[in-house]
Design a protein around this motif. Structure first.
Motif, PDB file in Angstrom:
ATOM      1  N   LEU A 114       0.758  -0.810   0.281  1.00 35.40           N
ATOM      2  CA  LEU A 114      -0.290   0.004   0.225  1.00 35.40           C
ATOM      3  C   LEU A 114       0.385   1.242  -0.023  1.00 35.40           C
ATOM      4  O   LEU A 114       0.490   1.561  -1.102  1.00 35.40           O
ATOM      5  N   SER A 158       0.990   3.993  -2.991  1.00 34.77           N
ATOM      6  CA  SER A 158       0.664   5.522  -2.655  1.00 34.77           C
ATOM      7  C   SER A 158       1.985   6.255  -3.000  1.00 34.77           C
ATOM      8  O   SER A 158       1.402   7.697  -4.205  1.00 34.77           O
ATOM      9  N   SER A 197      -5.538  -0.326  -1.460  1.00 36.87           N
ATOM     10  CA  SER A 197      -6.356   0.144  -0.350  1.00 36.87           C
ATOM     11  C   SER A 197      -7.305  -0.627   0.195  1.00 36.87           C
ATOM     12  O   SER A 197      -7.973  -0.818   1.495  1.00 36.87           O
ATOM     13  N   ASP A 223      -5.811  -3.440   2.073  1.00 37.50           N
ATOM     14  CA  ASP A 223      -5.634  -3.138   3.570  1.00 37.50           C
ATOM     15  C   ASP A 223      -6.736  -2.733   4.466  1.00 37.50           C
ATOM     16  O   ASP A 223      -7.061  -2.017   5.286  1.00 37.50           O
ATOM     17  N   ARG A 224      -7.862  -2.343   3.462  1.00 39.79           N
ATOM     18  CA  ARG A 224      -9.296  -3.079   4.895  1.00 39.79           C
ATOM     19  C   ARG A 224      -9.621  -1.188   4.385  1.00 39.79           C
ATOM     20  O   ARG A 224     -10.138  -0.203   5.377  1.00 39.79           O
ATOM     21  N   ALA A 225      -8.858  -0.224   3.920  1.00 40.40           N
ATOM     22  CA  ALA A 225      -8.922   1.772   3.926  1.00 40.40           C
ATOM     23  C   ALA A 225     -10.069   1.898   2.809  1.00 40.40           C
ATOM     24  O   ALA A 225      -9.537   2.416   1.960  1.00 40.40           O
ATOM     25  N   ASP A 242     -12.053   4.086   3.282  1.00 43.84           N
ATOM     26  CA  ASP A 242     -12.070   5.771   2.864  1.00 43.84           C
ATOM     27  C   ASP A 242     -11.368   5.782   1.400  1.00 43.84           C
ATOM     28  O   ASP A 242     -11.547   6.382   0.431  1.00 43.84           O
ATOM     29  N   VAL A 243     -10.185   5.944   2.321  1.00 41.46           N
ATOM     30  CA  VAL A 243      -8.760   5.933   0.624  1.00 41.46           C
ATOM     31  C   VAL A 243      -8.994   5.420  -0.493  1.00 41.46           C
ATOM     32  O   VAL A 243      -9.423   6.196  -1.356  1.00 41.46           O
TER      33      VAL A 243
END
Length: 516
Positions: free
Chosen positions: A310, A314, A341, A344-346, A348-349
């Motif tokens: 990730l 990024s 993302s 990695d369970r992000a 919102d990103v």
């Protein structure tokens, strides 16, 4: 064709307003028909948009469309209205004779505004670019959409619409049709020309079936300002030359809706652009690819599924966004960042990044990348538990074919905590690669319906699953095998209602096959 001329003066290129001519001396011939190819003969239509007698497959040859009545294009209207001392509404209400008389009077008086003369603002003909110049890349000249029509990321279709309107207007004049009918058709011709010039100036831009804007001339002109050439000229002259200024007009959001007007204002200054020897060489040879190193880094990041994947994605997206903003590679890097993302369970990103990737892809007119970014945005909505919103986003995206940007990539599986979260996570991953009739997607829909909360509208989800199952059976080359995949996978995941529905469908399919 934008009402602009580029004149060679020694080592300089001078951007100037173009002269408006009824029978332009530069034209290789009049394009008289909107047709492109004779389907039966498999050859270009004589007098049409691909006519070999006019264009002869040479980029430098340009045809023209004669207009039965003069047209004042969008960016010319405020200038001409000011020169004639009237409002734009009054200007557009003038008949042909009154318009010509007023323009000739203003021309005789020597009136100018922002470097433009009255006659330059009234068009009696429209240039028609060679087919190879109506596209971003030469290989796209004959590209067609899924329905067999010429792809909307070329100028073929906008030109065709103008030709149809121009022919209708000419026919109405021949028939001495009522003035109201002629005025209505003339308004339609003006609208078609304005859309050909710049879609962003329109309140409701023309779109294709996937809601992507149809190509326009300003976008194509902007794409021709190669980043490597602009970068070199900016190193040499800063922003003194018009190449760099035109490129900024193309890329800055502040000019949205008025790009052509800004280019016209620039042309009125008659700016010069000195071309150094290196750039002169690039004009006849491919400029260096300054993104090759970035492409190598992207390919490496695509294969990197380690714990820091990730962070790598990024950082890469940020670097490409700085060095190659708004490019296809920028879109790819943003999509990789969104995908990592999700892993990695992000969520919102992922949602924000996928939305930005989709925006840039739309601006590029790249349908494949727009669909791929929409898939990721829909997947992010699923991770957020916003099921109905996700499926609304995914519905058109999953009908455009599988994305081409994950080839050679390494991606990790994603798992959820609890039955509903597990169904959401799995559907999100499948949405990144499947199409609407892929067995895995049909099974994922069943999982969403079976594990749904009340807020997810389970009845609507079951309806979607049943419709998708029926469509898969109707379109599959081996429906029994595909239904068996749905049934087997549903049983593995203890989706009993989904498995039961698939079993019934499998029985119906095998019974039908036995009867046949």
């Amino acid at each position: 064709m934008l009402g602009l001329d580029i004149v060679v003066d020694g080592d300089d290129l001078v951007l100037t307003p173009a002269a408006a001519e009824r029978s332009p001396a530069w034209s290789s011939g009049q394009v008289k028909r909107p047709e492109t190819f004779d389907v039966r003969a498999g050859a270009p239509e004589p007098g049409g948009l691909f006519c070999p007698a006019i264009f002869a497959a040479e980029p430098g040859r340009t045809g023209h469309v004669e207009l039965a009545a003069p047209v004042v294009p969008g960016p010319a209207r405020p200038l001409l209205a000011a020169l004639l001392g009237v409002s734009e509404v009054e200007l557009m209400a003038f008949g042909v004779d009154e318009l010509v008389a007023r323009v000739e009077r203003a021309e005789a008086e020597g009136r100018t505004l922002q470097g433009w003369r009255p006659r330059q603002l009234v068009w009696w003909s429209l240039p028609v670019l060679s087919p190879v110049l109506r596209v971003r890349e030469p290989e796209e000249v004959l590209a067609r959409d899924d329905d067999g029509r010429f792809a909307t990321h070329t100028l073929h279709e906008p030109y065709r619409r103008v030709m149809i309107r121009a022919a209708r207007l000419a026919r109405l004049y021949e028939l001495k049709a009522p003035a109201e009918m002629v005025a209505h058709e003339h308004d339609g011709l003006v609208e078609a020309i304005d859309r050909l010039l710049d879609q962003s100036d329109r309140e409701a831009p023309s779109e294709d079936a996937f809601e992507l804007p149809v190509m326009d001339a300003v976008t194509l002109f902007s794409a021709a300002l190669h980043p490597a050439i602009v970068y070199k000229l900016e190193e040499e002259d800063g922003d003194r030359g018009w190449f760099v200024r035109a490129a900024r007009i193309a890329e800055k959001r502040a000019y949205a809706g008025r790009r052509l007007a800004a280019l016209w204002q620039l042309a009125g200054e008659r700016p010069r652009q000195y071309l150094c020897q290196e750039v002169m060489y690039w004009c006849t040879n491919d400029p260096p690819d300054r993104t090759s190193a970035l492409r190598s880094r992207y390919a490496s990041a695509l294969r990197d599924a380690g714990d820091d994947a990730l962070e790598v994605a990024s950082a890469l997206a940020g670097k490409i966004g700085h060095e190659a903003p708004g490019s296809a590679l920028h879109v790819d890097a943003l999509m990789l960042w969104a995908r990592r993302s999700l892993e990695d369970r992000a969520g919102d990103v992922a949602l924000g990044v996928a939305h930005e990737a989709e925006r840039i892809a739309r601006a590029l007119g790249d349908r494949g990348r727009t669909r791929a970014a929409a898939r990721l945005r829909g997947a992010a909505f699923l991770r957020h538990g916003r099921v109905q919103r996700a499926l609304t986003v995914l519905a058109p995206a999953l009908r455009g074919g599988s994305p081409r940007y994950d080839e050679g990539g390494s991606f990790r599986g994603v798992f959820g905590d609890g039955p509903r979260a597990e169904a959401l996570a799995e559907a999100a991953m499948v949405a990144c690669w499947a199409v609407a009739t892929t067995p895995e997607w049909v099974r994922a829909l069943g999982g969403l319906a079976e594990r749904a909360s009340e807020d997810d509208e389970p009845a609507a989800l079951w309806a979607r699953f049943e419709a998708a199952l029926a469509e898969m059976i109707a379109t599959s080359s081996d429906p029994a095998e595909d239904v068996e995949v749905v049934r087997a996978q549903a049983r593995e995941r203890k989706l009993w209602r989904t498995a039961e529905a698939a079993a019934k469908a499998l029985f119906a399919v095998t019974s039908r096959d036995a009867e046949d």
